[in-house]
Design a protein around this motif. Sequence first.
Motif, PDB file in Angstrom:
ATOM      1  N   LYS A  24       0.870  -1.181   0.000  1.00 28.10           N
ATOM      2  CA  LYS A  24       0.000   0.000   0.000  1.00 28.10           C
ATOM      3  C   LYS A  24       0.900   1.221   0.000  1.00 28.10           C
ATOM      4  CE  LYS A  24      -3.791   2.274   2.365  1.00 28.10           C
ATOM      5  NZ  LYS A  24      -4.770   2.235   3.455  1.00 28.10           N
ATOM      6  N   ALA A  25       0.630   2.141  -0.915  1.00 29.17           N
ATOM      7  CA  ALA A  25       1.502   3.309  -0.998  1.00 29.17           C
ATOM      8  C   ALA A  25       0.755   4.519  -1.528  1.00 29.17           C
ATOM      9  CB  ALA A  25       2.691   3.000  -1.914  1.00 29.17           C
ATOM     10  N   ARG A  26       1.346   5.678  -1.282  1.00 28.42           N
ATOM     11  CA  ARG A  26       0.816   6.930  -1.816  1.00 28.42           C
ATOM     12  C   ARG A  26       1.632   7.253  -3.061  1.00 28.42           C
ATOM     13  NH1 ARG A  26       1.387  12.637  -1.195  1.00 28.42           N
ATOM     14  NH2 ARG A  26      -0.668  13.646  -1.188  1.00 28.42           N
ATOM     15  N   PHE A  27       0.922   7.410  -4.156  1.00 29.62           N
ATOM     16  CA  PHE A  27       1.577   7.681  -5.433  1.00 29.62           C
ATOM     17  C   PHE A  27       1.363   9.128  -5.836  1.00 29.62           C
ATOM     18  CE2 PHE A  27       0.943   3.171  -5.428  1.00 29.62           C
ATOM     19  CZ  PHE A  27       2.072   2.668  -6.063  1.00 29.62           C
ATOM     20  N   LYS A  28       2.425   9.728  -6.370  1.00 29.97           N
ATOM     21  CA  LYS A  28       2.322  11.056  -6.962  1.00 29.97           C
ATOM     22  C   LYS A  28       2.752  10.914  -8.411  1.00 29.97           C
ATOM     23  CE  LYS A  28       2.783  14.476  -3.348  1.00 29.97           C
ATOM     24  NZ  LYS A  28       3.530  15.655  -2.910  1.00 29.97           N
ATOM     25  N   GLY A  29       1.973  11.477  -9.304  1.00 29.00           N
ATOM     26  CA  GLY A  29       2.328  11.319 -10.704  1.00 29.00           C
ATOM     27  C   GLY A  29       1.739  12.388 -11.594  1.00 29.00           C
ATOM     28  N   ARG A  30       1.881  12.134 -12.883  1.00 33.40           N
ATOM     29  CA  ARG A  30       1.434  13.091 -13.887  1.00 33.40           C
ATOM     30  C   ARG A  30       0.663  12.348 -14.964  1.00 33.40           C
ATOM     31  NH1 ARG A  30       3.378  16.427 -18.267  1.00 33.40           N
ATOM     32  NH2 ARG A  30       2.840  18.601 -17.867  1.00 33.40           N
ATOM     33  N   MET A  31      -0.392  12.985 -15.442  1.00 29.82           N
ATOM     34  CA  MET A  31      -1.236  12.410 -16.468  1.00 29.82           C
ATOM     35  C   MET A  31      -1.315  13.407 -17.620  1.00 29.82           C
ATOM     36  SD  MET A  31      -5.038  10.991 -15.622  1.00 29.82           S
ATOM     37  CE  MET A  31      -5.880  12.553 -15.465  1.00 29.82           C
ATOM     38  N   GLN A  32      -1.013  12.963 -18.823  1.00 27.51           N
ATOM     39  CA  GLN A  32      -1.020  13.853 -19.997  1.00 27.51           C
ATOM     40  C   GLN A  32      -2.010  13.296 -21.016  1.00 27.51           C
ATOM     41  OE1 GLN A  32       1.452  16.563 -20.844  1.00 27.51           O
ATOM     42  NE2 GLN A  32      -0.026  16.964 -22.476  1.00 27.51           N
ATOM     43  N   LEU A  33      -2.872  14.159 -21.549  1.00 28.41           N
ATOM     44  CA  LEU A  33      -3.815  13.734 -22.589  1.00 28.41           C
ATOM     45  C   LEU A  33      -3.200  14.017 -23.951  1.00 28.41           C
ATOM     46  CD1 LEU A  33      -7.186  15.116 -21.149  1.00 28.41           C
ATOM     47  CD2 LEU A  33      -6.059  12.941 -20.692  1.00 28.41           C
ATOM     48  N   SER A  68     -12.264  10.276 -28.814  1.00 24.93           N
ATOM     49  CA  SER A  68     -11.188   9.488 -28.202  1.00 24.93           C
ATOM     50  C   SER A  68     -10.037  10.372 -27.731  1.00 24.93           C
ATOM     51  CB  SER A  68     -10.652   8.459 -29.200  1.00 24.93           C
ATOM     52  OG  SER A  68     -10.046   9.118 -30.303  1.00 24.93           O
ATOM     53  N   TYR A  69      -9.240   9.800 -26.853  1.00 23.89           N
ATOM     54  CA  TYR A  69      -7.957  10.384 -26.489  1.00 23.89           C
ATOM     55  C   TYR A  69      -7.080   9.300 -25.875  1.00 23.89           C
ATOM     56  CZ  TYR A  69      -9.859  11.256 -21.657  1.00 23.89           C
ATOM     57  OH  TYR A  69     -10.425  11.166 -20.411  1.00 23.89           O
ATOM     58  N   THR A  70      -5.808   9.626 -25.724  1.00 21.48           N
ATOM     59  CA  THR A  70      -4.869   8.715 -25.091  1.00 21.48           C
ATOM     60  C   THR A  70      -4.354   9.385 -23.824  1.00 21.48           C
ATOM     61  OG1 THR A  70      -4.193   7.747 -27.200  1.00 21.48           O
ATOM     62  CG2 THR A  70      -2.677   7.476 -25.355  1.00 21.48           C
ATOM     63  N   ILE A  71      -4.355   8.635 -22.729  1.00 22.54           N
ATOM     64  CA  ILE A  71      -3.832   9.131 -21.457  1.00 22.54           C
ATOM     65  C   ILE A  71      -2.447   8.516 -21.266  1.00 22.54           C
ATOM     66  CG2 ILE A  71      -4.158   9.233 -18.964  1.00 22.54           C
ATOM     67  CD1 ILE A  71      -7.141   8.546 -19.505  1.00 22.54           C
ATOM     68  N   VAL A  72      -1.440   9.352 -21.105  1.00 18.66           N
ATOM     69  CA  VAL A  72      -0.092   8.872 -20.806  1.00 18.66           C
ATOM     70  C   VAL A  72       0.166   9.209 -19.338  1.00 18.66           C
ATOM     71  CG1 VAL A  72       2.356   9.049 -21.388  1.00 18.66           C
ATOM     72  CG2 VAL A  72       0.634   9.327 -23.177  1.00 18.66           C
ATOM     73  N   PHE A  73       0.542   8.203 -18.549  1.00 16.84           N
ATOM     74  CA  PHE A  73       0.675   8.448 -17.118  1.00 16.84           C
ATOM     75  C   PHE A  73       1.966   7.852 -16.566  1.00 16.84           C
ATOM     76  CE2 PHE A  73      -1.798   4.629 -17.878  1.00 16.84           C
ATOM     77  CZ  PHE A  73      -1.153   3.675 -17.106  1.00 16.84           C
ATOM     78  N   GLU A  74       2.421   8.446 -15.484  1.00 17.23           N
ATOM     79  CA  GLU A  74       3.555   7.908 -14.738  1.00 17.23           C
ATOM     80  C   GLU A  74       3.421   8.358 -13.300  1.00 17.23           C
ATOM     81  OE1 GLU A  74       7.420   9.538 -15.703  1.00 17.23           O
ATOM     82  OE2 GLU A  74       6.477  11.188 -16.785  1.00 17.23           O
ATOM     83  N   GLY A  75       3.800   7.487 -12.370  1.00 15.38           N
ATOM     84  CA  GLY A  75       3.682   7.822 -10.966  1.00 15.38           C
ATOM     85  C   GLY A  75       4.738   7.137 -10.132  1.00 15.38           C
ATOM     86  N   GLN A  76       5.145   7.789  -9.040  1.00 20.41           N
ATOM     87  CA  GLN A  76       6.149   7.256  -8.116  1.00 20.41           C
ATOM     88  C   GLN A  76       5.496   6.985  -6.771  1.00 20.41           C
ATOM     89  OE1 GLN A  76       9.408   6.536  -8.528  1.00 20.41           O
ATOM     90  NE2 GLN A  76       9.523   7.164 -10.670  1.00 20.41           N
ATOM     91  N   LYS A 110       3.972   3.228 -14.843  1.00 21.86           N
ATOM     92  CA  LYS A 110       3.868   4.125 -15.987  1.00 21.86           C
ATOM     93  C   LYS A 110       3.195   3.379 -17.132  1.00 21.86           C
ATOM     94  CE  LYS A 110       8.501   3.159 -17.847  1.00 21.86           C
ATOM     95  NZ  LYS A 110       9.764   3.752 -18.308  1.00 21.86           N
ATOM     96  N   GLY A 111       2.623   4.140 -18.044  1.00 19.85           N
ATOM     97  CA  GLY A 111       1.967   3.497 -19.167  1.00 19.85           C
ATOM     98  C   GLY A 111       1.052   4.449 -19.893  1.00 19.85           C
TER      99      GLY A 111
END
Length: 197
Positions: free
Chosen positions: A56-65, A73-81, A89-90
């Motif tokens: 269990k963890a707290r994630f901080k990340g960024r999401m780009q459309l 439609s759109y594509t979500i590009v995400f990454e989180g630590q 990420k994905g």
Amino acid sequence: MELTESHTLPVPQQRAWEALNDTAILKACIPGCESIEADGKNAYAVALTASVGPVKARFKGRMQLADIDAPNSYTIVFEGQGGAAGFGKGDAHVKLEPAGDESTTLTYTANAQVGGKLAQIGSRLVDGAARKIAAEFFKRFGEQLGGGAAQEPAQEDAGAANAEADTQAASEGEGEGEGAEDQQKRKRSWTAWISKF
């Protein structure tokens, strides 16, 4: 990990598109989400808490459309630590198609990679957690759109439908004779509770 699913939303395509781009709705629907804030054009900073198996963890990340084709439609590009828990990420390709005048089919294909402790707990647990989070998201999303839970998967909605029918039956029965009516209500509630398992 790859995850592909379709859900029927109880609103027209334009309304579904607007909801998918409304940060207040998304924050309310993403399990464990603490904040979503604008972070540049079509980009958002996200903070959430998630459990994957024993981690269990707290994630901080960024999401780009990206590849935005409103309202289709759109594509979500995400990454989180997630600190010691690792990272994720994905991307996810989201597509909306009309399914009649008052409903929309949402289909998405998500690809993700995890590292750190998350990668060590095994792909089956990670896939299971991702599916559970996605199912909860679409349940909440359908409720936010005002149509109860999203139409699919239908299996999970059976218990909620029974519980809703019981509530309606109970409110309609108010003011009538107690005794047998009360027993019938209790029996219905018990049936609804059992059907959830």
